[in-house]
Design an enzyme around this catalytic site. Structure first.
Site, PDB file in Angstrom:
ATOM      1  CE  LYS A  20      -4.389   1.492   2.057  1.00  0.00           C
ATOM      2  NZ  LYS A  20      -5.086   1.653   0.797  1.00  0.00           N
ATOM      3  CD  GLU A  80      -6.102  -3.577  -6.525  1.00  0.00           C
ATOM      4  OE1 GLU A  80      -6.595  -3.740  -5.408  1.00  0.00           O
ATOM      5  OE2 GLU A  80      -4.923  -3.186  -6.685  1.00  0.00           O
TER       6      GLU A  80
END
Ligand code: PMP
Length: 286
Positions: free
Chosen positions: A147, A179
């Site tokens: 992340k 995603e």
């Protein structure tokens, strides 16, 4: 109350928070972050967010500047200092300040920043009618499980959705669903919930895990496996999930209706279960 943030050991008003221009977060996007939703002033799934933070830090070789207990204490203090029962807690760790050089500095002191924003979840209209999404080829790097604050790819992809008046850009790499620009994606076909597996091409979403946990507990038919672009385009339902979107139905993909163009039956069930799950967790915090 003015927004209060935390920066390198002190709480201060947002306007007073400053970082040196040589911070590697600014120069290289050299850092990682987390976004933790807090409901009724209680962080949701904090332990899981901290585990993912550790994974991200390990992935870019930054030592964790705090223990989980310290992170949790800090988050609790920040929540107490800010308005609102429901808050979105953003935390960021960068490799700190150093003379500009791609290679890591020998001595480094991480920059640690934390702020709170009001938690904005989908509107009732979005829940009832769903949202629109577009699609694009996933041109991001191959460490999407980290992340990272280097979000340029995600920003460019999310802006494509914004330009099209859509909420998300759903991504395909080599013909497979990965995603979306800021959320995970689930597909429903013939009553089966399909979830792309966690790997280096997707962020391991905390909400993704909650949705799968609920789906297994409630005996949804679930397949965690690669999902093709064709299957996605032919889906009965598409959902996007994230800490702020929670579970949201995508009812239009590239301008075409998904299924019958309304949030599907499984979505409505999952959405209700997710809200119950949240409430239960809040009643008995871990
Ligand atoms: N994928 C990406 C690229 C994201 O930015 C996010 C949101 N942070 C997610 C998935 C969803 O993760 P989470 O459920 O932990 O918010």
């Amino acid at each position: 109350m003015a927004d209060t943030v935390y920066l390198n050991g002190a709480f201060m008003p947002l306007e007073d928070a400053r970082i040196p221009v040589l911070d590697r977060g600014f120069i290289f996007g050299d850092g990682v972050y987390e976004v933790v939703p807090a409901y009724s002033r209680t962080p949701f799934r904090m332990a899981e967010h901290l585990r993912r933070l550790q994974h991200s830090l390990d992935g870019i070789r930054i030592a964790n500047p705090m223990s989980d207990a310290e992170w949790s204490k800090l988050a609790a203090e920040l929540i107490a200092k800010n308005d609102g029962e429901d808050q979105s807690i953003y935390l960021q760790v960068t490799r700190g300040v150093a003379k500009r050089d791609h290679a890591f500095p020998k001595d480094m002191k991480q920059t640690v920043f934390m702020m709170s924003s009001p938690l904005t979840t989908p509107s009732q209209a979005q829940i009832d009618h769903g949202a629109s999404a577009i699609t694009a080829s996933d041109f991001r790097w191959l460490k999407c499980d980290v992340k990272s604050v280097s979000l340029l790819g995600n920003c460019l992809l999310r802006q494509m959705a914004a330009d099209a008046g859509a909420v998300e850009t759903i991504l395909f790499r080599d013909g497979k669903l990965t995603e979306a620009s800021a959320s995970n994606v689930f597909v429903v076909k013939n009553g089966v919930l399909l979830a792309p597996p966690k790997n280096n091409l997707v962020l391991p979403g905390i909400t993704y895990d909650v949705v799968l946990e609920i789906a297994h507990a409630r005996e949804f038919e679930v397949e965690v496996r690669e999902v093709s672009e064709a299957e996605t385009r032919d889906a009965d339902e598409i959902w996007v999930t994230s800490s702020t979107k929670e579970v949201l139905a995508v009812t239009t993909l590239d301008g075409k209706p998904v299924g019958d163009g309304a949030p599907g039956m499984l979505f409505r069930r999952m959405h209700a279960l997710y809200q119950d799950f949240k409430r239960d967790v809040m009643r008995k915090p871990a």
